[in-house]
Design a protein around this motif. Structure first.
Motif, mmCIF file in Angstrom:
data_model
loop_
_atom_site.group_PDB
_atom_site.id
_atom_site.type_symbol
_atom_site.label_atom_id
_atom_site.label_comp_id
_atom_site.label_asym_id
_atom_site.label_seq_id
_atom_site.Cartn_x
_atom_site.Cartn_y
_atom_site.Cartn_z
ATOM 1 N N VAL A 1 46.926 45.867 -32.217
ATOM 2 C CA VAL A 1 45.932 45.682 -31.159
ATOM 3 C C VAL A 1 44.691 46.512 -31.472
ATOM 4 O O VAL A 1 44.799 47.666 -31.878
ATOM 5 C CB VAL A 1 46.514 46.082 -29.793
ATOM 6 N N GLU A 2 43.512 45.900 -31.314
ATOM 7 C CA GLU A 2 42.261 46.613 -31.536
ATOM 8 C C GLU A 2 41.365 46.510 -30.307
ATOM 9 O O GLU A 2 41.456 45.567 -29.528
ATOM 10 C CB GLU A 2 41.526 46.067 -32.765
ATOM 11 N N GLN B 1 49.078 49.112 -32.028
ATOM 12 C CA GLN B 1 50.438 48.647 -31.760
ATOM 13 C C GLN B 1 50.630 47.245 -32.305
ATOM 14 O O GLN B 1 49.862 46.330 -32.005
ATOM 15 C CB GLN B 1 50.732 48.669 -30.264
ATOM 16 N N VAL B 2 51.677 47.054 -33.105
ATOM 17 C CA VAL B 2 51.934 45.767 -33.751
ATOM 18 C C VAL B 2 53.031 44.991 -33.030
ATOM 19 O O VAL B 2 52.873 43.799 -32.747
ATOM 20 C CB VAL B 2 52.335 45.964 -35.234
ATOM 21 N N ASN B 3 54.138 45.657 -32.724
ATOM 22 C CA ASN B 3 55.299 44.986 -32.147
ATOM 23 C C ASN B 3 55.646 45.522 -30.758
ATOM 24 O O ASN B 3 55.195 46.592 -30.360
ATOM 25 C CB ASN B 3 56.515 45.165 -33.065
ATOM 26 N N GLY B 4 56.459 44.756 -30.046
ATOM 27 C CA GLY B 4 56.971 45.214 -28.760
ATOM 28 C C GLY B 4 55.925 45.352 -27.680
ATOM 29 O O GLY B 4 56.077 46.164 -26.753
ATOM 30 N N ASP C 1 47.400 40.242 -21.730
ATOM 31 C CA ASP C 1 45.965 40.510 -21.903
ATOM 32 C C ASP C 1 45.742 41.694 -22.846
ATOM 33 O O ASP C 1 44.603 42.038 -23.147
ATOM 34 C CB ASP C 1 45.273 40.737 -20.554
ATOM 35 N N PHE C 2 46.841 42.336 -23.278
ATOM 36 C CA PHE C 2 46.855 43.416 -24.282
ATOM 37 C C PHE C 2 46.210 44.723 -23.823
ATOM 38 O O PHE C 2 46.113 45.669 -24.594
ATOM 39 C CB PHE C 2 46.202 42.946 -25.593
ATOM 40 N N GLN C 3 45.811 44.795 -22.557
ATOM 41 C CA GLN C 3 45.203 46.032 -22.067
ATOM 42 C C GLN C 3 46.223 47.153 -21.928
ATOM 43 O O GLN C 3 45.861 48.331 -21.909
ATOM 44 C CB GLN C 3 44.498 45.771 -20.721
#
Length: 216
Positions: free
Chosen positions: A63-64, A38-41, A30-32
């Motif tokens: 991530v935005e 952050q692009v990787n990992g 969910d990217f929270q």
């Protein structure tokens, strides 16, 4: 010594346990938990039993935060610049569904096309294969959550990758200013209900037959 009744009940319980073990979320993002940019990992937000080494890459940009909600953002999306994920399975999973929300943006005045196509592909150690293709990214579809039934796809123990690739642009070879964003990416394993009922029903029929035999 176990009675037939005990064995039949154990078989029914085993059938229920077996189906339950395969059902549920395999891996999700969910990217929270990611940091801005952050692009990787990017670590998974949810891991199923027997799943490890789960990471996500946005492809570029990172991530935005959009209105208090973080998502994966890829600018200049193409067949070579792709958001992707990978994970390792200790056990086989099948009857899979991949769901995600896709967000698109068109910047007026830029010489790009207001929509393009994309596909989701799977890599299992040999080559990339399409799971689904010719999906549309556009303002009209922005924010739509897709639930893609992957049919008979079965993943055994091992490491896998998935990626989203863009194509079908009216100008150039990438999306230019038409960014490609993903949110709530979830891979789920489901067990068909009829099969579950058949397994349990067979065990219960055996129990009923044994009871009748003892009464005669």
């Amino acid at each position: 010594m176990h009675s037939f009744k005990t064995i039949a009940l154990a078989a029914a319980a085993a059938a229920l346990t077996s189906t339950a073990a395969q059902a549920g979320v395999v891996v999700a993002w969910d990217f929270q938990n990611a940091t801005a940019g952050q692009v990787n990992g990017i670590a998974a937000s949810t891991l199923g039993a027997g799943v490890s080494n789960a990471t996500f890459s946005t492809g570029n940009n990172g991530v935005e935060d959009w209105g208090g909600n973080k998502l994966s953002l890829t600018r200049f999306f193409s067949t070579t610049t792709t958001p992707s994920l990978s994970f390792t399975l200790a056990n086989t999973v099948d009857h899979l569904t991949l769901s995600f929300a896709q967000v698109h943006n068109h910047n007026p005045g830029y010489p790009t096309y207001r929509q393009y196509k994309y596909a989701v592909q799977l890599y299992s150690g040999n080559n990339w294969v399409n799971l689904v293709s010719d999906l549309i990214a556009s303002n009209a579809t922005s924010g739509t959550t897709l639930a893609l039934d992957l049919g008979n796809t079965q993943l055994g123990a091992g490491t896998y990758s998935m990626r989203w690739i863009g194509y079908g642009y009216s100008r150039g070879t990438d999306s230019n200013t038409e960014f490609f964003a993903l949110d709530n990416v979830t891979l789920t394993s489901h067990v068909p209900e009829p099969a579950s009922l058949a397994l349990v029903g067979g065990a219960l029929l055996g129990l009923a037959a044994a009871s009748r035999k003892r009464r005669t």
